[in-house]
Enzyme design. Structure first.
Site, PDB file in Angstrom:
ATOM      1  N   SER A  10     -57.322 -45.514 -51.798  1.00 44.85           N
ATOM      2  CA  SER A  10     -58.137 -46.338 -52.700  1.00 44.85           C
ATOM      3  C   SER A  10     -57.926 -47.796 -52.305  1.00 44.85           C
ATOM      4  O   SER A  10     -56.783 -48.219 -52.074  1.00 44.85           O
ATOM      5  CB  SER A  10     -57.668 -46.133 -54.151  1.00 44.85           C
ATOM      6  OG  SER A  10     -58.155 -47.193 -54.976  1.00 44.85           O
ATOM      7  N   ASP A  49     -54.156 -25.476 -57.799  1.00 41.46           N
ATOM      8  CA  ASP A  49     -53.301 -26.595 -57.418  1.00 41.46           C
ATOM      9  C   ASP A  49     -53.709 -27.146 -56.055  1.00 41.46           C
ATOM     10  O   ASP A  49     -53.377 -26.574 -55.014  1.00 41.46           O
ATOM     11  CB  ASP A  49     -51.834 -26.104 -57.371  1.00 41.46           C
ATOM     12  CG  ASP A  49     -50.894 -27.181 -56.910  1.00 41.46           C
ATOM     13  OD1 ASP A  49     -49.744 -26.856 -56.542  1.00 41.46           O
ATOM     14  OD2 ASP A  49     -51.296 -28.367 -56.900  1.00 41.46           O
TER      15      ASP A  49
HETATM   16  N1  LIG Z   1     -43.803 -30.827 -58.112  1.00 43.26           N
HETATM   17  C1  LIG Z   1     -44.864 -30.508 -57.941  1.00 43.26           C
HETATM   18  C2  LIG Z   1     -46.179 -30.078 -57.732  1.00 43.26           C
HETATM   19  C3  LIG Z   1     -47.172 -30.798 -57.076  1.00 43.26           C
HETATM   20  N2  LIG Z   1     -47.040 -32.033 -56.580  1.00 43.26           N
HETATM   21  N3  LIG Z   1     -48.297 -30.098 -57.059  1.00 43.26           N
HETATM   22  N4  LIG Z   1     -48.061 -28.918 -57.651  1.00 43.26           N
HETATM   23  C4  LIG Z   1     -46.774 -28.898 -58.091  1.00 43.26           C
HETATM   24  N5  LIG Z   1     -46.266 -27.846 -58.731  1.00 43.26           N
HETATM   25  C5  LIG Z   1     -47.050 -26.633 -58.936  1.00 43.26           C
HETATM   26  C6  LIG Z   1     -46.145 -25.718 -59.727  1.00 43.26           C
HETATM   27  C7  LIG Z   1     -44.838 -26.434 -59.916  1.00 43.26           C
HETATM   28  C8  LIG Z   1     -44.971 -27.813 -59.341  1.00 43.26           C
END
Ligand SMILES: N#Cc1c(N)n[nH]c1N1CCCC1
Length: 330
Positions: A199, A35
């Site tokens: 952008s 993430d």
């Molecule tokens: N909301 C949200 C979010 C985000 N903007 N990036 N990652 C998120 N999550 C990872 C696990 C749950 C939500």
């Protein structure tokens, strides 16, 4: 060197991608969501109550000879979608895609939100944002990538997510066979801890020029959709027959048989652009004959979010060493 490569499995209809991650000695295996929109590495653990676990793999630090508790440390994540998780911290050996970090802070979950309990596809997250938004107390901890980077050929990682197919993340090198066009780079502003960039504009369908309007946003593999400013969203749906903003779905919907136009966003001075195919922008069926759009408003977020729908339309280079974000078609 393709050993520094992790296969990313699409989960839940391209809602999220997980990669295999080993933690501890002997290695315990997990499916974690990489993430770039957050900066905590956390995993379901044996500390959780059984009510909070629904088949996820549980990290047990007591079964790892290389685990070391970070005494007095806690962590507490709250995400934009209202989900949360928290717990204690151990250092342990973490391996992703052939890259190993010894003594990586591993945040073990003692509490997780129902959204995580219900998400049986995921055992936790690997934050690939910047350490400044890590939630560890009393001292913020570096991400897996920040700890790995000094030993990598290049201080960058790449995301090559695909539509309804496994993708891959590479650490420390650029696979020249994975992208078709040259890579165009934009400056990254990491001051908020995100991969934030601007952008210079966008185009709807096969329009040749671009509407010059700055779209400032983060490139976030943890967000599914493409969240954009209201004026851009309204212009886009103005070209989708019958599209309306539906209160009951809190977003733009259209008849599922509608032909949905492509959406392109420019990179650098507009010389290069990434085109998101219309097919990706008919994101999900609502069940009543209407479909939910992959482009939605970024209202209330404070910036736009180039989520998975945009990322899977390109080969993306997250260059932490030079604070650049590279985009290439593939
Ligand atoms: N909301 C949200 C979010 C985000 N903007 N990036 N990652 C998120 N999550 C990872 C696990 C749950 C939500």
């Amino acid at each position: 060197p393709d050993e520094d490569s992790a296969d990313a499995e699409p989960q839940l209809g391209d809602e999220e991608w997980t990669v295999p991650v080993s933690i501890g000695t002997p290695p315990q295996g997990f499916k974690l969501d990489l993430d770039t929109g957050s900066s905590d590495l956390w995993v379901f653990s044996t500390l959780l109550s059984k009510e909070e676990v629904n088949g996820q793999s549980l990290y047990d630090p007591n079964k790892s000879t290389t685990a070391a508790k970070m005494t007095g440390y806690t962590w507490d994540c709250h995400y934009g979608d209202g989900s949360f998780s928290s717990g204690y911290i151990y250092q342990d050996t973490v391996t992703i895609g052939g890259v190993t970090v010894a003594k990586q802070p591993v945040e073990v979950a003692k509490t997780v939100a129902p959204q995580f309990t219900q998400d049986t596809a995921l055992d936790g997250l690997v934050g690939l944002g910047f350490w400044t938004i890590n939630t560890a107390e009393p001292k913020k901890q570096k991400t897996f990538f920040e700890n790995a980077a000094p030993n990598l050929e290049k201080g960058l990682f790449t995301a090559d997510l695909k539509h309804e197919a496994p993708g891959s993340y590479n650490f420390g090198w650029i696979d020249e066979n994975a992208h078709a066009s040259n890579i165009t780079y934009a400056d990254v502003d990491s001051s908020d801890g995100y991969w934030m960039w601007t952008s210079p504009g966008y185009a709807v369908g096969d329009a040749k020029g671009i509407n010059k309007t700055a779209i400032r946003g983060i490139t976030d593999t943890g967000t599914t959709l493409l969240l954009l400013p209201d004026d851009v969203v309204d212009t886009y749906y103005g070209q989708v027959d019958g599209a309306t903003w539906a209160e009951e779905w809190s977003g733009y919907v259209f008849d599922c048989n509608t032909t949905v136009p492509d959406f392109s966003f420019a990179v650098d001075n507009g010389t290069a652009k990434v085109t998101v195919p219309g097919e990706y922008l008919n994101y999900a069926e609502n069940g009543d004959g209407t479909c939910y759009g992959g482009i939605q408003s970024d209202y209330g977020v404070g910036f736009s979010i180039f989520g998975d729908i945009a990322i899977k339309s390109a080969f993306v280079v997250f260059d932490q060493q030079n604070l650049k974000l590279g985009w290439a078609s593939k």
